[in-house]
Design a protein around this motif. Structure first.
Motif, PDB file in Angstrom:
ATOM      1  N   THR A   1    -104.183  21.017 -60.060  1.00 15.99           N
ATOM      2  CA  THR A   1    -102.721  21.072 -60.108  1.00 15.99           C
ATOM      3  C   THR A   1    -102.129  19.709 -60.419  1.00 15.99           C
ATOM      4  N   TYR A   2    -102.678  18.662 -59.784  1.00 13.81           N
ATOM      5  CA  TYR A   2    -102.162  17.318 -60.029  1.00 13.81           C
ATOM      6  C   TYR A   2    -102.339  16.908 -61.483  1.00 13.81           C
ATOM      7  N   GLU A   3    -103.524  17.141 -62.045  1.00 12.99           N
ATOM      8  CA  GLU A   3    -103.769  16.780 -63.440  1.00 12.99           C
ATOM      9  C   GLU A   3    -102.907  17.614 -64.388  1.00 12.99           C
ATOM     10  N   TRP A   4    -102.725  18.881 -64.062  1.00 13.67           N
ATOM     11  CA  TRP A   4    -101.893  19.762 -64.881  1.00 13.67           C
ATOM     12  C   TRP A   4    -100.442  19.268 -64.907  1.00 13.67           C
ATOM     13  N   LEU A   5     -99.908  18.932 -63.717  1.00 12.01           N
ATOM     14  CA  LEU A   5     -98.525  18.465 -63.643  1.00 12.01           C
ATOM     15  C   LEU A   5     -98.356  17.099 -64.301  1.00 12.01           C
ATOM     16  N   LYS A   6     -99.338  16.246 -64.165  1.00 10.52           N
ATOM     17  CA  LYS A   6     -99.250  14.949 -64.846  1.00 10.52           C
ATOM     18  C   LYS A   6     -99.129  15.134 -66.356  1.00 10.52           C
TER      19      LYS A   6
ATOM     20  N   GLY B   1     -96.829  15.716 -54.678  1.00 14.29           N
ATOM     21  CA  GLY B   1     -96.283  16.583 -53.641  1.00 14.29           C
ATOM     22  C   GLY B   1     -96.527  18.055 -53.924  1.00 14.29           C
ATOM     23  N   ILE B   2     -96.313  18.479 -55.164  1.00 15.64           N
ATOM     24  CA  ILE B   2     -96.546  19.883 -55.519  1.00 15.64           C
ATOM     25  C   ILE B   2     -98.033  20.211 -55.441  1.00 15.64           C
ATOM     26  N   ALA B   3     -98.887  19.272 -55.846  1.00 13.32           N
ATOM     27  CA  ALA B   3    -100.337  19.485 -55.715  1.00 13.32           C
ATOM     28  C   ALA B   3    -100.724  19.712 -54.259  1.00 13.32           C
TER      29      ALA B   3
ATOM     30  N   VAL C   1     -96.919  22.887 -42.227  1.00 13.36           N
ATOM     31  CA  VAL C   1     -97.847  22.464 -43.282  1.00 13.36           C
ATOM     32  C   VAL C   1     -97.103  22.187 -44.568  1.00 13.36           C
ATOM     33  N   MET C   2     -96.210  23.080 -44.947  1.00 12.69           N
ATOM     34  CA  MET C   2     -95.509  22.936 -46.221  1.00 12.69           C
ATOM     35  C   MET C   2     -94.505  21.791 -46.197  1.00 12.69           C
ATOM     36  N   ILE C   3     -93.864  21.592 -45.046  1.00 14.63           N
ATOM     37  CA  ILE C   3     -92.950  20.447 -44.933  1.00 14.63           C
ATOM     38  C   ILE C   3     -93.731  19.143 -45.036  1.00 14.63           C
ATOM     39  N   ARG C   4     -94.925  19.131 -44.434  1.00 14.33           N
ATOM     40  CA  ARG C   4     -95.770  17.937 -44.460  1.00 14.33           C
ATOM     41  C   ARG C   4     -96.423  17.725 -45.820  1.00 14.33           C
ATOM     42  N   ALA C   5     -96.786  18.818 -46.485  1.00 12.41           N
ATOM     43  CA  ALA C   5     -97.631  18.725 -47.684  1.00 12.41           C
ATOM     44  C   ALA C   5     -97.005  17.880 -48.777  1.00 12.41           C
ATOM     45  N   PHE C   6     -95.721  18.077 -49.018  1.00  9.26           N
ATOM     46  CA  PHE C   6     -95.112  17.362 -50.149  1.00  9.26           C
ATOM     47  C   PHE C   6     -95.072  15.849 -49.930  1.00  9.26           C
ATOM     48  N   PRO C   7     -94.433  15.354 -48.860  1.00  4.20           N
ATOM     49  CA  PRO C   7     -94.361  13.892 -48.717  1.00  4.20           C
ATOM     50  C   PRO C   7     -95.718  13.241 -48.499  1.00  4.20           C
ATOM     51  N   ALA C   8     -96.603  13.893 -47.739  1.00  3.37           N
ATOM     52  CA  ALA C   8     -97.897  13.284 -47.439  1.00  3.37           C
ATOM     53  C   ALA C   8     -98.735  13.126 -48.701  1.00  3.37           C
ATOM     54  N   ASN C   9     -98.798  14.163 -49.505  1.00  4.74           N
ATOM     55  CA  ASN C   9     -99.629  14.102 -50.699  1.00  4.74           C
ATOM     56  C   ASN C   9     -98.959  13.338 -51.832  1.00  4.74           C
ATOM     57  N   ALA C  10     -97.620  13.328 -51.842  1.00  3.54           N
ATOM     58  CA  ALA C  10     -96.926  12.444 -52.780  1.00  3.54           C
ATOM     59  C   ALA C  10     -97.290  10.993 -52.478  1.00  3.54           C
ATOM     60  N   ALA C  11     -97.291  10.628 -51.189  1.00 11.44           N
ATOM     61  CA  ALA C  11     -97.676   9.269 -50.789  1.00 11.44           C
ATOM     62  C   ALA C  11     -99.132   8.993 -51.130  1.00 11.44           C
ATOM     63  N   CYS C  12     -99.995   9.985 -50.938  1.00 10.92           N
ATOM     64  CA  CYS C  12    -101.418   9.816 -51.229  1.00 10.92           C
ATOM     65  C   CYS C  12    -101.661   9.499 -52.697  1.00 10.92           C
ATOM     66  N   PHE C  13    -101.101  10.312 -53.574  1.00 10.55           N
ATOM     67  CA  PHE C  13    -101.347  10.101 -55.006  1.00 10.55           C
ATOM     68  C   PHE C  13    -100.644   8.852 -55.531  1.00 10.55           C
TER      69      PHE C  13
END
Length: 347
Positions: free
Chosen positions: A235-240, A263-265, A318-330
């Motif tokens: 998903t991340y590579e697709w969105l990039k 975040g979407i990934a 999970v969904m509230i956490r998923a976007f900011p946490a993974n946005a920060a990760c990537f």
């Protein structure tokens, strides 16, 4: 798909992934605590409300550990203070005020405050830094193994397969960290003090159950992370590629677009991972011997007692956490990767 300018370096992925993992834990751990407490709360008794009515209720009660109203003298005193006026006193608000007074005087239960949301974070910080390093290393290696030459552009199924390999790589590190983290988070919500910290928790679990106790939940971790990691990276590579302007390289993607893609990934990752994650959390925090047949017993009990929807406990958190946490990760990963490409271009 845009051309890949630089050859894939699994070693750089290892280093940059570790930094990305640290960013993810710092941003996402508070809601991870909420998620685990929601997933592992005991079923409510007939006629009794559940311990947590939802994500925001759990969040609030973690910040402020509510106390049961048992002594009416405080309430009567409060009524006397407002004598002559008509008030409908909210007992919950009163308990909050009482908790504040007790905390200031050093009596009764204390407010957990923001530290309650970061309870058990040392274990994932210790585990997540190498885990995400290995995760991104596995993804880089998976991509490299599928390339016949460095210029080859991988298809999305190939990116999914590379992501699944990263999920296999991380299980050995993820399982002990998740086990300790969940035990500490549940301890904080129950008020018990069996473990004084991550090291003490690991030591006592090992003394009680040996290495099998430390790695309890390995199969469920694999069931969660292998397909979810494939979805995550694909998903991340697709969105990039979607967000990259025509004629430009994905390496030139702006910070806001990296944040949105990451975040979407993360959301797509957890959409796949939530059911096995619920089973894993319940299994890892259960007393020894409660589920002799492993995840099958956990699944059977959850569906029998709480229905199929119980497999999505903690969904909102999970969904509230998923976007900011993974946005920060990537974002952390991409920043670290750019630094490494500048500092060590031939690594």
């Amino acid at each position: 798909m845009a051309d890949q300018v630089k050859p894939i370096s699994p070693l750089k992925n290892l280093l940059a992934g570790g930094f990305g993992g640290m960013c993810l834990v710092f941003v996402g751990h508070p809601l991870d605590t909420v998620k685990v407490r929601l997933q592992t709360q005991p079923p409510s008794l007939p006629g009794q409300p559940p311990m947590y009515s939802g994500t925001f209720d759990c969040f609030r009660k973690t910040l402020i550990r509510e106390i049961a109203f048992r002594n009416r003298s405080y309430f009567q005193f409060f009524q006397q203070c407002v004598r002559g006026q008509v008030f409908l006193i909210n007992v919950e608000v009163f308990c909050y005020l009482k908790a504040l007074l007790s905390w200031k005087r050093g009596k009764g239960r204390k407010l957990q405050g923001i530290t309650g949301l970061y309870r058990g974070m040392a274990a994932p910080i210790i585990g997540v830094t190498p885990m995400f390093a290995v995760c991104f290393f596995g993804f880089g290696l998976g991509k490299k193994l599928q390339q016949k030459c460095p210029e080859d552009v991988l298809s999305y199924p190939q990116l999914f397969a590379a992501g699944m390999l990263s999920g296999v790589f991380t299980t050995g590190i993820m399982t002990p960290g998740e086990r300790i983290k969940c035990l500490l988070q549940i301890q904080a919500s129950s008020g018990d003090t069996k473990y004084t910290g991550p090291l003490d928790c690991a030591k006592k679990v090992y003394q009680e159950s040996g290495i099998r106790g430390i790695y309890k939940g390995t199969v469920l971790t694999l069931m969660r992370d292998v397909p979810a990691s494939g979805m995550y990276f694909m998903t991340y590579e697709w969105l990039k590629n979607i967000f990259t302007p025509e004629g430009k390289s994905v390496n030139e993607l702006s910070v806001p677009r990296i944040l949105v893609a990451g975040g979407i990934a993360g959301i797509f990752n957890w959409a796949v991972a939530i059911p096995p994650d619920v089973l894993k959390s319940r299994f890892q925090t259960a007393p020894p011997g409660k589920y002799p047949n492993g995840f099958k017993d956990v699944l059977r009990e959850l569906i029998r007692d709480e229905g199929v929807t119980s497999l999505y406990k903690g969904f909102n958190a999970v969904m509230i956490r998923a976007f900011p946490a993974n946005a920060a990760c990537f974002l952390g990963f991409e920043v670290a990767m750019k630094f490494l490409n500048w500092a060590t271009p031939n690594l």
